[in-house]
Every structure is written in structure tokens, then in C-alpha cells.
Design a protein around this motif. Structure first.
Motif, PDB file in Angstrom:
ATOM      1  N   GLU A   1       9.399  -2.955  -2.964  1.00 25.48           N
ATOM      2  CA  GLU A   1       7.843  -2.095  -2.665  1.00 25.48           C
ATOM      3  C   GLU A   1       7.289  -3.378  -2.741  1.00 25.48           C
ATOM      4  O   GLU A   1       6.346  -3.863  -1.120  1.00 25.48           O
ATOM      5  CB  GLU A   1       7.280  -1.476  -3.760  1.00 25.48           C
ATOM      6  CG  GLU A   1       6.084  -1.078  -3.505  1.00 25.48           C
ATOM      7  CD  GLU A   1       5.387   0.043  -5.179  1.00 25.48           C
ATOM      8  OE1 GLU A   1       4.451  -0.153  -4.778  1.00 25.48           O
ATOM      9  OE2 GLU A   1       6.414  -0.115  -5.741  1.00 25.48           O
TER      10      GLU A   1
ATOM     11  N   ARG B   1       5.440  -3.912   1.893  1.00 26.42           N
ATOM     12  CA  ARG B   1       4.525  -4.257   2.582  1.00 26.42           C
ATOM     13  C   ARG B   1       3.761  -5.215   2.729  1.00 26.42           C
ATOM     14  O   ARG B   1       2.565  -5.309   3.902  1.00 26.42           O
ATOM     15  CB  ARG B   1       3.421  -3.959   0.759  1.00 26.42           C
ATOM     16  CG  ARG B   1       2.007  -4.095   1.618  1.00 26.42           C
ATOM     17  CD  ARG B   1       1.509  -2.916   1.935  1.00 26.42           C
ATOM     18  NE  ARG B   1      -0.263  -3.343   2.579  1.00 26.42           N
ATOM     19  CZ  ARG B   1       0.123  -3.915   4.003  1.00 26.42           C
ATOM     20  NH1 ARG B   1       0.444  -4.109   4.979  1.00 26.42           N
ATOM     21  NH2 ARG B   1      -1.561  -4.186   4.485  1.00 26.42           N
TER      22      ARG B   1
ATOM     23  N   ASP C   1      -3.461  -7.409  -1.278  1.00 23.62           N
ATOM     24  CA  ASP C   1      -2.252  -6.702  -1.365  1.00 23.62           C
ATOM     25  C   ASP C   1      -1.019  -6.757  -2.443  1.00 23.62           C
ATOM     26  O   ASP C   1      -0.917  -6.346  -2.722  1.00 23.62           O
ATOM     27  CB  ASP C   1      -1.477  -5.690  -0.541  1.00 23.62           C
ATOM     28  CG  ASP C   1      -2.001  -5.506   0.956  1.00 23.62           C
ATOM     29  OD1 ASP C   1      -2.911  -4.502   1.170  1.00 23.62           O
ATOM     30  OD2 ASP C   1      -3.159  -6.052   2.038  1.00 23.62           O
TER      31      ASP C   1
ATOM     32  N   THR D   1       0.794  -4.064 -13.852  1.00 27.69           N
ATOM     33  CA  THR D   1       0.413  -2.459 -12.561  1.00 27.69           C
ATOM     34  C   THR D   1      -0.824  -2.063 -13.073  1.00 27.69           C
ATOM     35  O   THR D   1      -0.611  -1.594 -14.440  1.00 27.69           O
ATOM     36  CB  THR D   1       1.153  -1.682 -12.814  1.00 27.69           C
ATOM     37  OG1 THR D   1       2.789  -2.346 -12.236  1.00 27.69           O
ATOM     38  CG2 THR D   1       1.317  -0.805 -11.586  1.00 27.69           C
TER      39      THR D   1
ATOM     40  N   ARG E   1      -6.262  -4.005  -3.725  1.00 28.80           N
ATOM     41  CA  ARG E   1      -6.361  -2.967  -2.398  1.00 28.80           C
ATOM     42  C   ARG E   1      -5.604  -1.321  -4.212  1.00 28.80           C
ATOM     43  O   ARG E   1      -4.460  -2.482  -4.323  1.00 28.80           O
ATOM     44  CB  ARG E   1      -5.477  -3.201  -1.617  1.00 28.80           C
ATOM     45  CG  ARG E   1      -7.251  -3.985  -0.487  1.00 28.80           C
ATOM     46  CD  ARG E   1      -6.046  -3.732   0.760  1.00 28.80           C
ATOM     47  NE  ARG E   1      -7.524  -4.264   1.683  1.00 28.80           N
ATOM     48  CZ  ARG E   1      -6.593  -5.181   2.798  1.00 28.80           C
ATOM     49  NH1 ARG E   1      -5.480  -5.185   2.825  1.00 28.80           N
ATOM     50  NH2 ARG E   1      -8.056  -5.700   3.375  1.00 28.80           N
ATOM     51  N   GLN E   2      -5.981  -0.944  -3.472  1.00 29.46           N
ATOM     52  CA  GLN E   2      -4.785   0.685  -4.021  1.00 29.46           C
ATOM     53  C   GLN E   2      -3.013   0.010  -3.374  1.00 29.46           C
ATOM     54  O   GLN E   2      -3.102  -0.336  -2.290  1.00 29.46           O
ATOM     55  CB  GLN E   2      -5.146   2.031  -2.775  1.00 29.46           C
ATOM     56  CG  GLN E   2      -4.605   3.216  -3.235  1.00 29.46           C
ATOM     57  CD  GLN E   2      -5.584   3.845  -4.235  1.00 29.46           C
ATOM     58  OE1 GLN E   2      -6.474   3.276  -4.398  1.00 29.46           O
ATOM     59  NE2 GLN E   2      -4.822   4.724  -4.854  1.00 29.46           N
ATOM     60  N   SER E   3      -2.354   0.333  -4.790  1.00 34.70           N
ATOM     61  CA  SER E   3      -0.821  -0.084  -4.428  1.00 34.70           C
ATOM     62  C   SER E   3      -0.838  -1.698  -4.927  1.00 34.70           C
ATOM     63  O   SER E   3       0.522  -1.685  -4.150  1.00 34.70           O
ATOM     64  CB  SER E   3      -0.458   1.060  -3.633  1.00 34.70           C
ATOM     65  OG  SER E   3      -1.054   2.166  -3.276  1.00 34.70           O
TER      66      SER E   3
ATOM     67  N   SER F   1      -0.330  -5.167  -6.481  1.00 35.10           N
ATOM     68  CA  SER F   1       0.918  -5.498  -6.994  1.00 35.10           C
ATOM     69  C   SER F   1      -0.103  -6.901  -7.609  1.00 35.10           C
ATOM     70  O   SER F   1      -0.398  -7.587  -7.327  1.00 35.10           O
ATOM     71  CB  SER F   1       1.734  -5.567  -6.722  1.00 35.10           C
ATOM     72  OG  SER F   1       1.965  -4.617  -6.330  1.00 35.10           O
TER      73      SER F   1
END
Ligand code: SAM
Length: 424
Positions: free
Chosen positions: A179, A183, A258, A369, A284-286, A288
Motif C-alpha cells: 500500500e 502511494r 502520506d 495505523t 493525511r487520510q490513509s 502510514s
């Protein structure tokens, strides 16, 4: 598992039968090893290994000539190194000044090639730097405070993690986290915050491996940030990588990222939970958070593996002393066990801590997370809540929502240990 090569715990055929004799022999052996590292310091600092690797076999006079050093000193060093098996000599029976010495090809990556992941000559530099502060550390043990930080000069900081960052971080480790890798390759360009970036090699490695990303490296230490800026310019990534002197545990952070990384730095922070709170607030949203820290046992064990002893050694000598000057210190030390990291993560508002199945010799990788602040399933701790809401005005409403239960923590399988990288 790293093998225990502690002579005191082995009943060797030629070794002493009694424990007192074994311990006595062990300390003599340790003395030989310590002095060997000091001579490695000389070889590294004076360029003796590099000159042998580049110019081939040499007599003491030739090596002295190549390196601008004094023949008599160099001769003693060469004899020591040949006697210790670090160098080879062509004719033992030849006269002292006629013998030619060479670096065996297998030793070149370890002693003369700082780009190789097996390079270890920095250990000589590290042990000398650590030794310089010992008198002040004796005093710190008495007072409970922190000794002064080791002086930057003359060596600067050994770039011990540089080869693993440049060879593995962007090509093996991050690509293994699907993931995150996706990104970092995607548009719009991802932003990465690299906390406790040291001399910047992790930031540089990420920028090199992912041509779109922008990386901001932060470290508390002004000398390392100056070195990081120089390294970034030389590496040709300064347009996409910035470096700033900043306390990851302190106030005043802005920016959205990010990916937030902390490579072998969390245990070096006096307030790691605050730093994780910073990381949490920057996501940010999502986004890590990826952390690499020492591969230590789950629980205290004694006697322990050589790797555990290695981490404890650095902990006693440098990592714990470095954080003892902060009145609010968590006093973590290098032996930060997974349960400790989970506790810090929980305090910082993370919902899960996953141990990533990455194979390294001395580090464990974690992915943290967060649950969204407003999630109905979690209520952040008061300290984190205060930080989160005061720093992120827009978050206050979401952070303040009531919750019903504590976060749950997960842990994947431990990575298998394979050779490849050094500590930290
Ligand atoms: C063992 S070094 C690792 C540096 C780098 N990540 C690497 O792997 O080469 C730990 C670093 O953490 C930095 N550090 C310690 N506390 C910090 C803090 N509160 N904020 C930012 N950096 C910090 C130190 O200055 C040091 O450069």
C-alpha cells in the motif's frame, strides 16, 4: 537467532574448566577485540584500507607513501592486522620492511567499501566516539543527568546506515509494503516526513527510489542536518528533499504527509510518545507511519544473544544517556521492546501496531495505523487528545467525540533474521 559466541559460557576443549578462569579469559579476549576495533579506527581514518584496496599489495613504506603517513607506525599496524587475520602477508619470513601486505578480496566490502551493506569499518569510529564520553558518563551515572553530547569533530557521525538505506530501503523494504509503495509511486506526488533523519540518507534513498515524492527530513541535531543538506545536494535530490532542525516531540508542526518514517530514531527520543503523536497528527487520510527500530527480544532474557548484548551495549553507552537530560524523558534506551512501542503508540492515538514481515538482521519494522479521531470505537488518551486538538484546530470536533473502548493491537509474525544490515 544470532549465535552466542561468549567464551565465558562455552566449555571449549582448550578453554579453562572453571568459571573464574573462563571469565578471566573472556575479558582478555574482549580486550583483544576492543583493541582490534581501535586499530580499525586508524585504518578507516587514515585511508589505509582504501589505499590497499585501490593500489593493491604494499610494503609498509609503499602504504605510508600512498597515505601520507609515517612508515614505522604503518609497519606496526600492518603487522598487527596480518597477525589478527585482517590482512594477508605474502612472505612471513621476509624482513619487516620487505613484506607485502594485501587486503583479501573478501575483506574489501567490509573494510574498504562504504557503499556495501556489509561495510563495518564504521564500528571503529563509533566505538572511539562512544569511548570519548565515558568519563562524563561515569558522572552522569551518579547524578542521573545526561552527559554532554559527543563532539561532532573530528569524525562527524559515522554514516552506518547509509549503505542499507541506499541499497535496500527504496528497493526492497518499502516495495514490500504494497500500500505504501503504491502511494509513493502515484500522483499526486506523495509527501514523506522522515523524523530523526540523521545525516539524511533515508530521505535521499526514498527520493531516489520514488521519483515523484517530496521528502522533508527532520532532526534535532544541527550538525547532522547540515551534513544531510550537503549529502542531499551531492546526491542531486535537493530539489525534492528538504532538511530542517526540528524536535519531533515538540510543538509547532504543520504540514500533511502520506508517509511518516522513523528509522532507528524512536528509542533515541526522550519523549517518543509525543513524537508519535506528532506523526499521527501529520498524517493525511490513509497515511502510514513506518518505524524501524532495534530487533530486540520480547522480554528481558539473561544470558541473551549476541545481538541483544549489542543493543544493550549501545543503550548503556549512548542511547539512554542521550535522553536523560529531559525532565520529562521516558528514558527508553536502545532495548525498546515491542510492548513498549505499542504503549507509546497507544498513548499517541494509534489503533494498531503491526510488525511487518521484513527480513533484516538487526531491525524490526512496524507499521502504525491510526483510527480516525472521531471513530466511535476509540477514545484517545488525555495527553494525546490535548496535543491533537491544540495543534490541529480542524480536528478538535472530531477528536472530542466520545468513545466506547480502547484500541486493539495486532502483531504479525516476527521477521526471520538473515544477514544483511547492521544495528543501529
Ligand atoms: C541513531 S540516529 C539515526 C539517524 C538516522 N535515522 C539513521 O538511521 O541514520 C537517531 C537520531 O535521532 C535524532 N533525534 C533524537 N531525538 C530527536 C527528536 N526529539 N526529534 C528529532 N530527532 C531526534 C538524533 O539527533 C539522531 O540523529
Amino acid at each position: 537467532m544470532v549465535t552466542d559466541n561468549n567464551p565465558a559460557s562455552q566449555g571449549g576443549q582448550d578453554g579453562p574448566a572453571d568459571a573464574t578462569g573462563a571469565l578471566s579469559q573472556r575479558l582478555r579476549h574482549d580486550m583483544v577485540c576492543a583493541m582490534e576495533l581501535f586499530t580499525v579506527y586508524l585504518g578507516e581514518r587514515l585511508g589505509l584500507y582504501r589505499a590497499l584496496a585501490a593500489g593493491g599489495p604494499a610494503t609498509s613504506a609503499e602504504l605510508a607513501e600512498r597515505t601520507g603517513t609515517a612508515e614505522r607506525y604503518v609497519r606496526e599496524w600492518l603487522e598487527h592486522h596480518a597477525a589478527s587475520g585482517l590482512l594477508e602477508v605474502d612472505a612471513v619470513a621476509a624482513g619487516p620492511q620487505a613484506r607485502r601486505y594485501q587486503l583479501p578480496p573478501a575483506h574489501v566490502p567490509v573494510l574498504a567499501d562504504p557503499d556495501d551493506v556489509r561495510y563495518q569499518a564504521f564500528n571503529g569510529v563509533e566505538i572511539v566516539r562512544a569511548g570519548r564520553g565515558l568519563p562524563q558518563l561515569v558522572e552522569a551515572f551518579r547524578t542521573g543527568g545526561a552527559p554532554p553530547a559527543p563532539p561532532w569533530a573530528p569524525e562527524g557521525r559515522a554514516d552506518y546506515n547509509r549503505p542499507v538505506f541506499l541499497n535496500l530501503l527504496g528497493t526492497h523494504w518499502l516495495p514490500a509494503i504494497a500500500e505504501v509503495d503504491r502511494r509513493l509511486r502515484a500522483e499526486p506526488p506523495a509527501r514523506v516526513a522522515d523524523l530523526a533523519c540523521g545525516t539524511g540518507w533515508s530521505s535521499i534513498a526514498m527520493a531516489r527510489a520514488y521519483p515523484l515524492v517530496r521528502v522533508d527530513g527532520f532532526d534535532l541535531d544541527a550538525d547532522v542536518i547540515a551534513a544531510a543538506r550537503r549529502n542531499g545536494e551531492q546526491a542531486g535530490v535537493s530539489g525534492r528533499v528538504t532538511f530542517a532542525v526540528t524536535d519531533a516531540s515538540g510543538p509547532g508542526w504543520s504540514g500533511r504527509y502520506d508517509l511518516v518514517t522513523i528509522f532507528e530514531g524512536l528509542h533515541d527520543m526522550s519523549r517518543p510518545a509525543d513524537a508519535l503523536g506528532t506523526a499521527r497528527g501529520m498524517l493525511r487520510q490513509s497515511g502510514s507511519v513506518i518505524i524501524a527500530d532495534e530487533l530486540v527480544e520480547d522480554e528481558f532474557t539473561a544470558p541473551a544473544s549476541e545481538l541483544e548484548r549489542y543493543h544493550y551495549g549501545w543503550s548503556v553507552l549512548t542511547c539512554l544517556p542521550a535522553v536523560m537530560g529531559d525532565p520529562r524523558t521516558s528514558a527508553t534506551g536502545a532495548v525498546m521492546r515491542p510492548a513498549t512501542l505499542r504503549r507509546y503508540a497507544r498513548e499517541a492515538g494509534f489503533a494498531s501496531v503491526e510488525v511487518l514481515p521484513l527480513e533484516t538482521e538487526t531491525w524490526r519494522f512496524y507499521r502504525l495505523t491510526p483510527l480516525p479521531c472521531g471513530s466511535a470505537s476509540w477514545r484517545p488518551g488525555a495527553a494525546w487528545l490535548a496535543r491533537c486538538c491544540s495543534r490541529r484546530r480542524g480536528w478538535s470536533a472530531r477528536c472530542a467525540r466520545p468513545a466506547t473502548r480502547r484500541p486493539r493491537f495486532s502483531s504479525a509474525a516476527w521477521p526471520r533474521r538473515t544477514p544483511g544490515i547492521r544495528r543501529s
